[in-house]
Write a protein that holds these residues in place. Structure first.
Motif, PDB file in Angstrom:
ATOM      1  N   ASN A   1      44.592 -15.897   0.923  1.00 21.21           N
ATOM      2  CA  ASN A   1      45.079 -14.543   1.190  1.00 21.21           C
ATOM      3  C   ASN A   1      46.234 -14.597   2.191  1.00 21.21           C
ATOM      4  O   ASN A   1      46.076 -14.314   3.365  1.00 21.21           O
ATOM      5  N   TRP A   2      47.415 -14.954   1.687  1.00 23.73           N
ATOM      6  CA  TRP A   2      48.604 -15.075   2.526  1.00 23.73           C
ATOM      7  C   TRP A   2      49.243 -13.724   2.803  1.00 23.73           C
ATOM      8  O   TRP A   2      50.063 -13.584   3.682  1.00 23.73           O
ATOM      9  N   GLY A   3      48.876 -12.737   2.057  1.00 22.52           N
ATOM     10  CA  GLY A   3      49.426 -11.407   2.280  1.00 22.52           C
ATOM     11  C   GLY A   3      49.512 -10.649   0.980  1.00 22.52           C
ATOM     12  O   GLY A   3      49.083 -11.149  -0.038  1.00 22.52           O
ATOM     13  N   PRO A   4      50.032  -9.474   1.026  1.00 17.56           N
ATOM     14  CA  PRO A   4      50.510  -8.768   2.202  1.00 17.56           C
ATOM     15  C   PRO A   4      49.362  -8.267   3.072  1.00 17.56           C
ATOM     16  O   PRO A   4      48.297  -7.939   2.577  1.00 17.56           O
TER      17      PRO A   4
ATOM     18  N   ARG B   1      52.481 -17.261   6.732  1.00 18.14           N
ATOM     19  CA  ARG B   1      53.321 -18.310   6.124  1.00 18.14           C
ATOM     20  C   ARG B   1      52.554 -19.608   5.888  1.00 18.14           C
ATOM     21  O   ARG B   1      52.816 -20.301   4.903  1.00 18.14           O
ATOM     22  N   ASP B   2      51.618 -19.952   6.767  1.00 22.25           N
ATOM     23  CA  ASP B   2      50.832 -21.174   6.562  1.00 22.25           C
ATOM     24  C   ASP B   2      49.992 -21.070   5.289  1.00 22.25           C
ATOM     25  O   ASP B   2      49.939 -22.011   4.489  1.00 22.25           O
ATOM     26  N   LEU B   3      49.333 -19.934   5.100  1.00 17.86           N
ATOM     27  CA  LEU B   3      48.531 -19.752   3.889  1.00 17.86           C
ATOM     28  C   LEU B   3      49.419 -19.651   2.645  1.00 17.86           C
ATOM     29  O   LEU B   3      49.034 -20.122   1.571  1.00 17.86           O
TER      30      LEU B   3
ATOM     31  N   ILE C   1      61.840 -21.218  -0.399  1.00 16.03           N
ATOM     32  CA  ILE C   1      61.666 -19.776  -0.618  1.00 16.03           C
ATOM     33  C   ILE C   1      63.039 -19.141  -0.457  1.00 16.03           C
ATOM     34  O   ILE C   1      63.690 -19.308   0.571  1.00 16.03           O
ATOM     35  N   THR C   2      63.490 -18.434  -1.482  1.00 13.29           N
ATOM     36  CA  THR C   2      64.824 -17.834  -1.442  1.00 13.29           C
ATOM     37  C   THR C   2      64.795 -16.402  -0.929  1.00 13.29           C
ATOM     38  O   THR C   2      65.758 -15.944  -0.328  1.00 13.29           O
TER      39      THR C   2
END
Length: 123
Positions: free
Chosen positions: A4-7, A31-33, A47-48
């Motif tokens: 569960n990196w987000g949002p 960001r780590d996840l 990541i662009t």
């Protein structure tokens, strides 16, 4: 294993989720996840961009209405939501964060996650 990196919804007020007038919606990500999730999916490359469109719907409805979109990571993807034209009642607000990665082949690939919260509009 999904990460569960987000949002990750940042509540405009600590006390309540009763909204009136213009509200600043914000979300963050881990960001780590995100890095772990990309590795697990075997998605490699820089990541662009990251974008976070916002939507709302009246509770019980099936169609989402777009509020706005933000790519401003420094201030947590802010979008202003003017609730003054809405009927009072229960709503859902959703952030639908997209992460775009440029692969070695030059192809861009994206992943997305959503986060929906229940709110009350009381103008």
């Amino acid at each position: 294993m999904p990460y569960n990196w987000g949002p990750l919804f940042i509540v405009p007020t600590e006390v309540s989720q009763v909204y009136s007038g213009t509200i600043l919606l914000r979300e963050d990500l881990d960001r780590d996840l995100l890095t772990k999730q990309l590795a697990e999916l075997n998605i490699k490359g820089p990541i662009t961009r990251i974008t976070n469109p916002w939507y709302y719907r009246k509770k019980g409805q099936s169609t989402w209405i777009k509020i706005g979109e933000s790519e401003d990571q420094d201030t947590f993807f802010p979008v202003r939501w003017d609730t003054t034209a809405l009927d009072n009642g229960e709503y859902e607000v959703m952030g639908f964060m997209h992460v775009f990665v440029r692969q070695e082949s030059g192809q861009e690939i994206s992943i997305a996650r959503q986060n929906a919260v229940d709110v009350t509009v009381k103008n």
